[in-house]
Design a protein around this motif. Structure first.
Motif, PDB file in Angstrom:
ATOM      1  N   ILE A 232     -46.139  28.826 -44.119  1.00 34.53           N
ATOM      2  CA  ILE A 232     -45.260  27.664 -44.267  1.00 34.53           C
ATOM      3  C   ILE A 232     -45.324  27.041 -45.660  1.00 34.53           C
ATOM      4  O   ILE A 232     -44.704  26.018 -45.899  1.00 34.53           O
ATOM      5  CB  ILE A 232     -45.582  26.591 -43.204  1.00 34.53           C
ATOM      6  CG1 ILE A 232     -47.035  26.097 -43.348  1.00 34.53           C
ATOM      7  CG2 ILE A 232     -45.303  27.111 -41.799  1.00 34.53           C
ATOM      8  CD1 ILE A 232     -47.359  24.876 -42.495  1.00 34.53           C
ATOM      9  N   ARG A 233     -46.061  27.661 -46.588  1.00 35.50           N
ATOM     10  CA  ARG A 233     -46.284  27.050 -47.898  1.00 35.50           C
ATOM     11  C   ARG A 233     -45.859  27.943 -49.054  1.00 35.50           C
ATOM     12  O   ARG A 233     -45.920  29.166 -48.961  1.00 35.50           O
ATOM     13  CB  ARG A 233     -47.759  26.688 -48.082  1.00 35.50           C
ATOM     14  CG  ARG A 233     -48.252  25.672 -47.072  1.00 35.50           C
ATOM     15  CD  ARG A 233     -49.716  25.297 -47.312  1.00 35.50           C
ATOM     16  NE  ARG A 233     -50.113  24.265 -46.369  1.00 35.50           N
ATOM     17  CZ  ARG A 233     -49.896  22.962 -46.529  1.00 35.50           C
ATOM     18  NH1 ARG A 233     -49.291  22.538 -47.636  1.00 35.50           N
ATOM     19  NH2 ARG A 233     -50.258  22.089 -45.624  1.00 35.50           N
ATOM     20  N   LEU A 234     -45.470  27.301 -50.160  1.00 32.62           N
ATOM     21  CA  LEU A 234     -45.302  28.012 -51.418  1.00 32.62           C
ATOM     22  C   LEU A 234     -46.636  28.132 -52.141  1.00 32.62           C
ATOM     23  O   LEU A 234     -46.913  29.126 -52.806  1.00 32.62           O
ATOM     24  CB  LEU A 234     -44.288  27.298 -52.316  1.00 32.62           C
ATOM     25  CG  LEU A 234     -42.820  27.374 -51.895  1.00 32.62           C
ATOM     26  CD1 LEU A 234     -41.961  26.564 -52.853  1.00 32.62           C
ATOM     27  CD2 LEU A 234     -42.336  28.813 -51.835  1.00 32.62           C
ATOM     28  N   ASP A 235     -47.431  27.086 -52.029  1.00 28.78           N
ATOM     29  CA  ASP A 235     -48.787  27.105 -52.564  1.00 28.78           C
ATOM     30  C   ASP A 235     -49.614  26.111 -51.759  1.00 28.78           C
ATOM     31  O   ASP A 235     -49.120  25.514 -50.797  1.00 28.78           O
ATOM     32  CB  ASP A 235     -48.824  26.802 -54.070  1.00 28.78           C
ATOM     33  CG  ASP A 235     -48.174  25.464 -54.425  1.00 28.78           C
ATOM     34  OD1 ASP A 235     -48.446  24.461 -53.732  1.00 28.78           O
ATOM     35  OD2 ASP A 235     -47.395  25.419 -55.384  1.00 28.78           O
ATOM     36  N   LYS A 236     -50.849  25.924 -52.156  1.00 28.67           N
ATOM     37  CA  LYS A 236     -51.774  25.112 -51.364  1.00 28.67           C
ATOM     38  C   LYS A 236     -51.260  23.701 -51.115  1.00 28.67           C
ATOM     39  O   LYS A 236     -51.516  23.103 -50.060  1.00 28.67           O
ATOM     40  CB  LYS A 236     -53.124  25.064 -52.078  1.00 28.67           C
ATOM     41  CG  LYS A 236     -54.282  24.615 -51.224  1.00 28.67           C
ATOM     42  CD  LYS A 236     -55.588  24.820 -51.966  1.00 28.67           C
ATOM     43  CE  LYS A 236     -56.774  24.483 -51.076  1.00 28.67           C
ATOM     44  NZ  LYS A 236     -58.068  24.728 -51.768  1.00 28.67           N
TER      45      LYS A 236
END
Length: 276
Positions: A232-236
């Motif tokens: 669900i994320r592009l990054d942290k």
């Protein structure tokens, strides 16, 4: 690299909720809209689950029928792949939508551990699902959570339970199952090439492993899976704003590796599916 890369977008899954990321599409209308955006971004396979109105997982054939109709209307030529996974139903209910005749369906050929339970795929159910896919002329995507699953796919192909040389997908990063591990990834590829030499392969990474596995897969000549089902994320610190955003990231990896992204027509040709 000349061979086009097929991008599969896993749009919803059975686990992520809008509380996790508001972009997760739950209703059929949301799923169609999200898939259309991903299709325009470069995805040519939609791996589809359906949900109940309250967001819980479902195997309801009526919902699958409405989703299939919407995708065929708004994403012409896109390969529609139904999930027969175990989170959304039990026993033969997992294959209840197969008579609708999607282009493809997922097929797990063995059991393994998931984060809090055993993902059960008993041999009689696996054989029944494979039989339904043969009956309705559906191309299976064999989801391999373990090395033994590749060997089982080869055995099923050899004895006729799988009609075509299996399309194999490695699933890496599920807690308590296969980790995101490059030597294991390389050995999976070697094993497919050795025992299923005519098979195409794909790879999926879960959570932060999605980008890592995408970056391994494209230069290795495989096909790539992304989407909000798995990550669900592009990054942290940044939620993915859409399925299309995750598809665009794979397209950028293809561009970096000078590898073309498969069109819907090319994807169907590569996988031996009927033209539309």
């Amino acid at each position: 690299m000349e061979k086009p890369c097929i991008i599969c977008v896993a749009i919803t899954g059975s686990v992520p909720t809008k509380a996790d990321n508001p972009a997760v599409p739950i209703t059929v209308a949301e799923q169609v809209e999200s898939t259309h955006e991903a299709f325009e971004a470069g995805a040519t396979i939609c791996h589809a689950h359906v949900r109940n109105d309250d967001g819980t997982p479902s195997s309801d054939p009526e919902r699958f029928a409405r989703l299939k109709e919407g995708l065929e209307t708004h994403c012409p030529g896109m390969i529609i792949q139904f999930s027969t996974g175990g989170r959304s139903g039990a026993g033969q209910a997992r294959g209840g939508a197969l008579p609708l005749g999607p282009d493809m369906a997922s097929l797990s050929v063995g059991s393994n551990n998931f984060p809090t339970r055993v993902y059960e795929n008993p041999p009689d159910l696996v054989d029944w699902l494979a039989g339904e896919m043969r009956t309705y002329h559906i191309r299976p995507e064999v989801e391999c959570f373990d090395l033994s699953h590749i060997h089982q796919a080869a055995k099923m192909f050899a004895d006729g339970r799988l009609v075509d040389s299996p399309y194999v997908q490695f699933v890496m990063g599920v807690k308590n199952a296969m980790p995101v591990d490059k030597p294991s990834f390389d050995f999976f590829i070697e094993t497919v090439k050795r025992i299923l030499p005519d098979s195409e392969w794909c790879a999926a990474g879960i959570g932060p492993g999605q980008l890592i596995v995408n970056e391994w897969t494209v230069p290795a000549g495989g096909h790539a899976r992304c989407g909000l089902e798995d990550n669900i994320r592009l990054d942290k610190s940044t939620l993915a704003p859409s399925n299309a955003a995750l598809v665009k990231r794979v397209v950028e990896i293809c561009e970096k590796n000078e590898r073309p992204v498969a069109t819907a027509t090319q994807a169907r040709e590569i996988l031996g599916l009927r033209a539309v």
